[in-house]
Design an enzyme around this catalytic site. Structure first.
Site, PDB file in Angstrom:
ATOM      1  N   GLU A   1      -1.922 -14.178  -7.309  1.00  0.00           N
ATOM      2  CA  GLU A   1      -2.441 -14.500  -5.973  1.00  0.00           C
ATOM      3  C   GLU A   1      -2.919 -15.949  -6.013  1.00  0.00           C
ATOM      4  O   GLU A   1      -3.822 -16.267  -6.789  1.00  0.00           O
ATOM      5  CB  GLU A   1      -3.625 -13.571  -5.698  1.00  0.00           C
ATOM      6  CG  GLU A   1      -4.242 -13.649  -4.340  1.00  0.00           C
ATOM      7  CD  GLU A   1      -3.420 -12.926  -3.292  1.00  0.00           C
ATOM      8  OE1 GLU A   1      -2.831 -13.638  -2.469  1.00  0.00           O
ATOM      9  OE2 GLU A   1      -3.380 -11.677  -3.297  1.00  0.00           O
TER      10      GLU A   1
ATOM     11  N   ARG B   1       0.839  -1.198   0.000  1.00  0.00           N
ATOM     12  CA  ARG B   1       0.000   0.000   0.000  1.00  0.00           C
ATOM     13  C   ARG B   1       0.877   1.253   0.000  1.00  0.00           C
ATOM     14  O   ARG B   1       0.360   2.361   0.103  1.00  0.00           O
ATOM     15  CB  ARG B   1      -0.875   0.059   1.272  1.00  0.00           C
ATOM     16  CG  ARG B   1      -1.764  -1.170   1.510  1.00  0.00           C
ATOM     17  CD  ARG B   1      -2.903  -1.239   0.525  1.00  0.00           C
ATOM     18  NE  ARG B   1      -3.774  -2.391   0.761  1.00  0.00           N
ATOM     19  CZ  ARG B   1      -3.519  -3.647   0.357  1.00  0.00           C
ATOM     20  NH1 ARG B   1      -2.395  -3.930  -0.292  1.00  0.00           N
ATOM     21  NH2 ARG B   1      -4.376  -4.618   0.587  1.00  0.00           N
TER      22      ARG B   1
HETATM   23  C1  LIG Z   1      -3.712 -11.342   0.669  1.00  0.00           C
HETATM   24  C2  LIG Z   1      -2.957 -10.255  -0.027  1.00  0.00           C
HETATM   25  O1  LIG Z   1      -1.920  -9.861   0.431  1.00  0.00           O
HETATM   26  N1  LIG Z   1      -3.474  -9.767  -1.148  1.00  0.00           N
HETATM   27  C3  LIG Z   1      -2.843  -8.697  -1.908  1.00  0.00           C
HETATM   28  C4  LIG Z   1      -3.574  -8.469  -3.178  1.00  0.00           C
HETATM   29  C5  LIG Z   1      -2.779  -7.674  -4.160  1.00  0.00           C
HETATM   30  O2  LIG Z   1      -1.595  -7.966  -4.340  1.00  0.00           O
HETATM   31  O3  LIG Z   1      -3.340  -6.759  -4.771  1.00  0.00           O
HETATM   32  C6  LIG Z   1      -2.823  -7.420  -1.055  1.00  0.00           C
HETATM   33  O4  LIG Z   1      -3.792  -7.159  -0.340  1.00  0.00           O
HETATM   34  O5  LIG Z   1      -1.848  -6.681  -1.123  1.00  0.00           O
HETATM   35 ZN   LIG Z   2       0.133 -10.620  -0.213  1.00  0.00          ZN
END
Ligand SMILES: CC(=O)N[C@@H](CC(=O)O)C(=O)O
Ligand SMILES: [Zn+2]
Length: 313
Positions: A180, A73
């Site tokens: 994923e 993020r």
């Molecule tokens: C479980 C997980 O980590 N999923 C990823 C999905 C992604 O890469 O967009 C995340 O939330 O960052």
């Molecule tokens: Zn992840």
């Protein structure tokens, strides 16, 4: 020159990276990338330089999702330009470093493709995650991979949403691709999940090699599941969860959820029903990492996108 009218041109994809350990407790990507750092023969292709890379080494060492803040993020313009050096959260420093090595994000110098390897605790199977419905290179890659792995299947999740989209590690590249695969518990390796991930990567790299060699890809359609809404767990006034994913919904990622269908089950056994206006396709159902993000699952809508013919410039 071109066999198809309205063919879209892209430069050859010469610089490709494979990220594992963007989340340090998602073991398939961590393990595959560590293998490929030792011996990269399996991921090399003619005319392509593929770099395997552990994105969050501190989190990998601790086998945790992150140390200070979620790296997946952290690639916002604010973070990437934040002053502060050593005083910044570890993952913000790391995002800046990754942006220097593989970016800068949005610039012509950025890597062509970054594959970012993730595992989910949800029963999602193989899922490729895209961030743009207009990236015809990536859409063609999805079509190629889907055909190549038949009779196995993989679905495409499109995370293009004004509020729910987030700034991922892979977003540094011109063509970001998330992979994923689940279900796999955090900190655990399962051979079936590991092998499924490896096979998808193989076909993805084959696609890039063929593209660079000059193969033209005809127009095609790609079925995607377009992120539409985040659904939180029911909570009390103090913010504590008061219900679980309903047994009828648990493990039913990608299956249609209709208005009136059971969605949650409270601790005293009452059923809470889905109240939406039409059929949706839930995914990331009961993902462990999303309790902190107030998300029980995400709803998607199924759509068919048209990918233009592509060829190299
Ligand atoms: C479980 C997980 O980590 N999923 C990823 C999905 C992604 O890469 O967009 C995340 O939330 O960052
Ligand atoms: Zn992840």
């Amino acid at each position: 020159m071109s066999a198809y009218k309205n063919s879209v041109c892209f430069n050859e994809a010469r610089r490709v990276a494979i990220f594992g350990g963007t989340h340090g407790n998602e073991m398939s990507g961590v393990t595959l990338v560590n293998l490929w750092v030792k011996n990269s023969a399996e991921i090399q292709r003619k005319g392509v330089e593929t770099k395997p890379f552990i994105a969050n080494p501190k989190a990998v060492e601790k086998c945790t999702r992150y140390v200070d803040t979620d790296l997946n993020r952290a690639f916002s313009p604010e973070n990437l330009s934040a002053p502060g050096g050593d005083d910044l959260p570890y993952e913000v420093q790391r995002a800046q470093e990754i942006n220097r090595i593989f970016g800068p994000k949005g610039s012509p110098e950025a890597y062509d493709v970054i594959f970012d390897l993730h595992n989910t605790t949800s029963n999602m199977g193989c899922t490729l995650i895209l961030e743009s419905s207009k990236d015809h290179f990536n859409l063609q890659m999805m079509n190629y991979i889907k055909k190549a792995i038949t009779p196995a299947s993989c679905l495409v999740l499109l995370n293009e949403h004004p509020l729910l989209k987030y700034s991922t590690s892979r977003s540094v590249a011109k063509h970001p691709v998330g992979l994923e695969v689940g279900p796999q518990p955090q900190g655990v390796l399962r051979s079936n999940i590991f092998e499924a991930m490896r096979v998808i990567l193989k076909h993805a790299l084959d696609f890039i090699e063929l593209f660079n060699e000059g193969m033209e890809f005809p127009p095609c359609t790609v079925e995607v599941f377009w992120v539409s809404e985040r659904i939180d767990y029911p909570r009390d006034a103090n913010g504590n969860i008061i219900a679980m994913v309903h047994p009828n919904l648990q493990d039913c990622d990608w299956e249609p959820l209709n208005p009136g269908d059971p969605m949650f089950q409270t601790f005293d056994g009452k059923t809470i029903h889905y109240q939406g206006s039409g059929t949706v396709y839930p995914t990331f159902i009961n993902e462990a990492a999303y309790y902190e993000k107030q998300q029980a699952f995400v709803t998607t809508r199924r759509e068919t996108l048209v990918a233009s013919a592509i060829r190299k410039a």
